[in-house]
Design an enzyme around this catalytic site. Structure first.
Site, PDB file in Angstrom:
ATOM      1  N   GLY A   4       0.828  -1.208   0.000  1.00 59.24           N
ATOM      2  CA  GLY A   4       0.000   0.000   0.000  1.00 59.24           C
ATOM      3  C   GLY A   4       0.855   1.247   0.000  1.00 59.24           C
ATOM      4  O   GLY A   4       2.028   1.231  -0.379  1.00 59.24           O
ATOM      5  N   CYS A   5       0.281   2.347   0.442  1.00 61.12           N
ATOM      6  CA  CYS A   5       1.006   3.618   0.473  1.00 61.12           C
ATOM      7  C   CYS A   5       2.274   3.483   1.304  1.00 61.12           C
ATOM      8  O   CYS A   5       2.247   2.989   2.431  1.00 61.12           O
ATOM      9  CB  CYS A   5       0.112   4.707   1.047  1.00 61.12           C
ATOM     10  N   PHE A   6       3.387   3.932   0.765  1.00 62.90           N
ATOM     11  CA  PHE A   6       4.658   3.755   1.468  1.00 62.90           C
ATOM     12  C   PHE A   6       4.797   4.614   2.710  1.00 62.90           C
ATOM     13  O   PHE A   6       5.666   4.374   3.545  1.00 62.90           O
ATOM     14  CB  PHE A   6       5.863   3.949   0.545  1.00 62.90           C
TER      15      PHE A   6
END
Length: 245
Positions: free
Chosen positions: A67-69
């Protein structure tokens, strides 16, 4: 999209309704850290891997996508034995490793985090345990929470055959134990390079603790790390910008 403000605008509709509740959670978080935090994605208690690397001196690297880092980086920056956790892109070519281009979902990249760690202090298997239980939900295919697209896929970018073998064994172990309500969809990719993301993405969780997306989706992950892995938790994060300065 042309940067962080556009990213915020794109995501705002997904979490605006939860922002007030999230802020209340944040206020209560300090008192309730002993229990898994409530967030967009629940943490899951899982057993350690049956197969792991031997503790040894030196440094090694691990690359995870989930997902979003922002949140993945924020979690691993608080793990003891980790000396660096850098947000970036893996799975595609260097020329396309740019946020705006990766965001189209057509470059083959995934938002990833490259972790540099000391295996005498934390093993690859322990990092995988944190990755599967706290950092993201490994049962979501090509999305994670409010973010969708192949750039948000759950992927382990194995650095070598040993890492691949450990990851394959652990996924099979967790699926057999049925610790998740759905099968794990995490993929394994090898021979892929990692490219650091733009400076404005680095240390985003630490630098923006009141940002609604961070409050609701990511701060609970750090709280869960502290609650579920107290021996691995480090109160002070290792920051990319501090190291570069």
């Amino acid at each position: 999209m042309t940067g962080i403000h556009e990213k915020a605008a794109r995501r705002s509709a997904n979490f605006a309704r939860g922002a007030l509740a999230a802020l209340m959670l944040a206020a209560a978080g300090a008192a309730l850290w002993q229990s898994p935090a409530v967030s967009a994605e629940d943490a899951v208690v899982i057993p350690p891997p049956a197969l792991d690397e031997k503790a040894s001196s030196g440094t090694e690297k691990a690359v995870f996508a989930g997902g979003c880092f922002w949140g993945v980086q924020g979690v691993f920056q608080h793990v003891k034995g980790v000396s660096s956790a850098v947000s970036g892109y893996a799975g595609g070519s260097q020329e396309n490793a740019v946020y705006e281009t990766v965001g189209t979902g057509r470059t083959g990249h995934a938002e990833s985090v490259e972790i540099t760690y000391d295996p005498s202090k934390v093993t690859y298997g322990q990092l995988l345990q944190v990755y599967f239980s706290v950092a993201h939900n490994p049962t979501q295919l090509n999305y994670q929470g409010p973010d969708s697209g192949t750039q948000y896929r759950s992927t382990i970018f194995a650095e070598n055959d040993a890492q691949k073998k450990i990851a394959e064994s652990y996924i099979a172990q967790l699926d057999k134990a049925k610790v998740f309500s759905k099968p794990i969809v995490t993929t394994l990719e090898t021979g892929k390079s990692f490219y650091p993301a733009e400076t404005y993405h680095q240390d985003f969780l630490t630098l923006n603790p009141t940002y609604p997306y961070i409050v609701y989706n990511d701060l609970p992950k750090v709280a869960n790390l502290k609650a579920m892995f107290p021996k691995l938790y480090s109160e002070k994060p290792v920051l990319v910008l501090s190291a570069s300065n």
